[in-house]
Write a protein that holds these residues in place. Structure first.
Motif, PDB file in Angstrom:
ATOM      1  N   ARG A 275       9.536  52.502  67.695  1.00 32.06           N
ATOM      2  CA  ARG A 275      10.514  51.644  67.035  1.00 32.06           C
ATOM      3  C   ARG A 275       9.930  50.232  66.971  1.00 32.06           C
ATOM      4  NH1 ARG A 275      15.840  51.455  65.699  1.00 32.06           N
ATOM      5  NH2 ARG A 275      16.178  53.546  66.594  1.00 32.06           N
ATOM      6  N   LEU A 276       9.909  49.667  65.759  1.00 36.70           N
ATOM      7  CA  LEU A 276       9.348  48.335  65.532  1.00 36.70           C
ATOM      8  C   LEU A 276      10.430  47.446  64.929  1.00 36.70           C
ATOM      9  CD1 LEU A 276       6.834  46.461  65.480  1.00 36.70           C
ATOM     10  CD2 LEU A 276       6.368  47.329  63.171  1.00 36.70           C
ATOM     11  N   SER A 277      10.635  46.278  65.543  1.00 37.15           N
ATOM     12  CA  SER A 277      11.655  45.348  65.079  1.00 37.15           C
ATOM     13  C   SER A 277      11.060  43.953  64.930  1.00 37.15           C
ATOM     14  CB  SER A 277      12.828  45.292  66.068  1.00 37.15           C
ATOM     15  OG  SER A 277      13.348  46.580  66.316  1.00 37.15           O
ATOM     16  N   GLY A 278      11.634  43.176  64.034  1.00 39.79           N
ATOM     17  CA  GLY A 278      11.168  41.808  63.832  1.00 39.79           C
ATOM     18  C   GLY A 278      12.276  40.933  63.285  1.00 39.79           C
ATOM     19  N   TYR A 279      12.109  39.637  63.421  1.00 42.83           N
ATOM     20  CA  TYR A 279      13.089  38.691  62.895  1.00 42.83           C
ATOM     21  C   TYR A 279      12.399  37.397  62.473  1.00 42.83           C
ATOM     22  CZ  TYR A 279      12.766  36.031  67.258  1.00 42.83           C
ATOM     23  OH  TYR A 279      12.298  35.291  68.305  1.00 42.83           O
TER      24      TYR A 279
ATOM     25  N   ASN B 268      16.653  18.280  64.716  1.00 42.05           N
ATOM     26  CA  ASN B 268      17.322  19.435  65.327  1.00 42.05           C
ATOM     27  C   ASN B 268      17.231  20.698  64.471  1.00 42.05           C
ATOM     28  OD1 ASN B 268      17.942  17.704  67.365  1.00 42.05           O
ATOM     29  ND2 ASN B 268      20.151  17.909  67.235  1.00 42.05           N
ATOM     30  N   GLY B 269      16.287  20.746  63.555  1.00 44.24           N
ATOM     31  CA  GLY B 269      16.023  21.987  62.833  1.00 44.24           C
ATOM     32  C   GLY B 269      15.217  22.944  63.692  1.00 44.24           C
ATOM     33  N   ASP B 270      15.124  24.185  63.249  1.00 42.15           N
ATOM     34  CA  ASP B 270      14.443  25.196  64.047  1.00 42.15           C
ATOM     35  C   ASP B 270      13.862  26.275  63.150  1.00 42.15           C
ATOM     36  OD1 ASP B 270      14.882  28.099  65.464  1.00 42.15           O
ATOM     37  OD2 ASP B 270      14.163  26.611  66.885  1.00 42.15           O
ATOM     38  N   GLU B 271      12.640  26.699  63.464  1.00 43.57           N
ATOM     39  CA  GLU B 271      12.005  27.835  62.798  1.00 43.57           C
ATOM     40  C   GLU B 271      11.517  28.792  63.875  1.00 43.57           C
ATOM     41  OE1 GLU B 271       8.719  28.841  59.301  1.00 43.57           O
ATOM     42  OE2 GLU B 271       8.567  26.973  60.440  1.00 43.57           O
ATOM     43  N   SER B 272      11.896  30.067  63.766  1.00 45.01           N
ATOM     44  CA  SER B 272      11.550  31.023  64.814  1.00 45.01           C
ATOM     45  C   SER B 272      11.235  32.381  64.217  1.00 45.01           C
ATOM     46  CB  SER B 272      12.702  31.154  65.821  1.00 45.01           C
ATOM     47  OG  SER B 272      13.882  31.599  65.178  1.00 45.01           O
ATOM     48  N   TYR B 273      10.432  33.138  64.953  1.00 48.91           N
ATOM     49  CA  TYR B 273      10.116  34.498  64.540  1.00 48.91           C
ATOM     50  C   TYR B 273       9.702  35.307  65.767  1.00 48.91           C
ATOM     51  CZ  TYR B 273       5.265  32.854  64.764  1.00 48.91           C
ATOM     52  OH  TYR B 273       4.073  32.321  65.185  1.00 48.91           O
ATOM     53  N   GLY B 274       9.787  36.636  65.632  1.00 46.61           N
ATOM     54  CA  GLY B 274       9.400  37.485  66.748  1.00 46.61           C
ATOM     55  C   GLY B 274       9.213  38.929  66.328  1.00 46.61           C
ATOM     56  N   LEU B 275       8.470  39.661  67.140  1.00 43.86           N
ATOM     57  CA  LEU B 275       8.210  41.082  66.922  1.00 43.86           C
ATOM     58  C   LEU B 275       8.427  41.837  68.231  1.00 43.86           C
ATOM     59  CD1 LEU B 275       4.908  40.925  64.820  1.00 43.86           C
ATOM     60  CD2 LEU B 275       7.173  41.597  63.974  1.00 43.86           C
ATOM     61  N   ARG B 276       8.860  43.105  68.099  1.00 42.03           N
ATOM     62  CA  ARG B 276       9.074  43.916  69.290  1.00 42.03           C
ATOM     63  C   ARG B 276       8.752  45.369  68.965  1.00 42.03           C
ATOM     64  NH1 ARG B 276      12.951  46.781  72.428  1.00 42.03           N
ATOM     65  NH2 ARG B 276      13.028  46.037  74.591  1.00 42.03           N
ATOM     66  N   VAL B 277       8.062  46.027  69.882  1.00 39.78           N
ATOM     67  CA  VAL B 277       7.729  47.435  69.694  1.00 39.78           C
ATOM     68  C   VAL B 277       8.156  48.210  70.942  1.00 39.78           C
ATOM     69  CG1 VAL B 277       5.374  47.145  70.598  1.00 39.78           C
ATOM     70  CG2 VAL B 277       5.900  49.072  69.108  1.00 39.78           C
ATOM     71  N   LYS B 278       8.716  49.394  70.710  1.00 38.03           N
ATOM     72  CA  LYS B 278       9.083  50.289  71.808  1.00 38.03           C
ATOM     73  C   LYS B 278       8.517  51.658  71.485  1.00 38.03           C
ATOM     74  CE  LYS B 278      12.989  51.634  74.713  1.00 38.03           C
ATOM     75  NZ  LYS B 278      14.436  51.430  74.963  1.00 38.03           N
ATOM     76  N   LEU B 279       7.714  52.170  72.399  1.00 35.32           N
ATOM     77  CA  LEU B 279       7.013  53.431  72.188  1.00 35.32           C
ATOM     78  C   LEU B 279       7.328  54.379  73.333  1.00 35.32           C
ATOM     79  CD1 LEU B 279       3.410  53.879  70.920  1.00 35.32           C
ATOM     80  CD2 LEU B 279       4.100  55.082  72.983  1.00 35.32           C
ATOM     81  N   THR B 280       7.686  55.598  73.009  1.00 36.38           N
ATOM     82  CA  THR B 280       7.945  56.626  74.014  1.00 36.38           C
ATOM     83  C   THR B 280       6.974  57.784  73.810  1.00 36.38           C
ATOM     84  OG1 THR B 280       9.622  57.692  72.633  1.00 36.38           O
ATOM     85  CG2 THR B 280      10.379  56.028  74.197  1.00 36.38           C
TER      86      THR B 280
END
Length: 238
Positions: free
Chosen positions: A46-50, A68-80
């Protein structure tokens, strides 16, 4: 008070995907997406990002920009993965990054005649009030954070018992610098980096299900390293 246990979604047996978009009236945009499925008969992923972008809501009268502005990003992986009939593994890894030109504050109330290092407050064009969204700043505003994490969980079935090992590591780095004086004829900066690293190891054994008695026993180890500095400096523009 009890335990808060957060369990994220595991990889799905069938392919699936989701996407979400958010747009607000105050110029914030956000997108999230995920895909999930089986890479093979025994491996799921399962791969997720924002990604998010929010315009600042504080106006800097010195240069006309927004704070006070903001820029963000991220990735996440879950492997079974089923490594054997008795042994299964779960790998989780994520990365997050956030860059902000905050945290800028505004004046709600300033007594007449107030000064800072001989400079009059609150600064030209700024009218203190509960709804004030203006300030003056000639120094930097920075609030940046980066963190990444990985964990490996192994479950080994020994008859009716389950032996579990969970190894985790997280690295978090935060750097901030702000101009705190509120006038553009003086720069009073403060800030500094903050680094935190955490290593954990858990071993536990769970008893078979029973109507009369069940138990979980284990050992837990954690090592946390924190490094933080704070700097404050000022200079006058003559």
């Amino acid at each position: 008070a009890g335990v808060i246990n957060i369990v994220t979604k595991a990889p799905s047996e069938e392919f699936e995907g989701t996407i979400g978009l958010t747009v607000t009236g105050d110029d914030e945009y956000r997108a999230v997406a995920s895909v999930s499925g089986m890479a093979s008969d025994k491996v799921g992923i399962r791969l997720s990002g924002y990604y998010g972008d929010r315009e600042g809501h504080i106006t800097n009268l010195t240069d006309g920009g927004k704070l006070n502005g903001d820029e963000s990003y991220g990735l996440r992986v879950k492997l079974t993965a089923d490594l054997s009939d008795d042994l299964s593994a779960t790998l989780i890894a994520d990365y997050n990054n956030s860059e902000s030109d905050g945290a800028a504050s505004t004046f709600r109330s300033v007594p007449e005649g107030t000064t800072i290092f001989g400079q009059a407050l609150p600064g030209a064009g700024v009218t203190p009030s509960k709804t004030n969204k203006n300030r003056r700043a000639d120094g930097p505003y920075q609030s940046d954070a980066t963190d990444w994490m990985t964990s490996v969980k192994l479950d080994y079935e020994m008859g009716d018992y389950v032996l579990t090992s969970i190894t985790g590591y997280r690295d978090w780095q935060y750097d901030w610098l702000i101009d705190v004086d509120g006038v553009d004829t003086l720069t009073l900066n403060q800030g500094g980096p903050y680094v935190s690293k955490l290593l954990t190891q858990e071993l536990r054994i769970a008893s078979p299900s029973s109507d009369s008695f069940e138990y979980v026993a284990g050992l837990y180890y954690a090592k946390n390293e924190n490094t933080r500095s704070f700097d404050r400096g000022t200079y006058f523009e003559l």
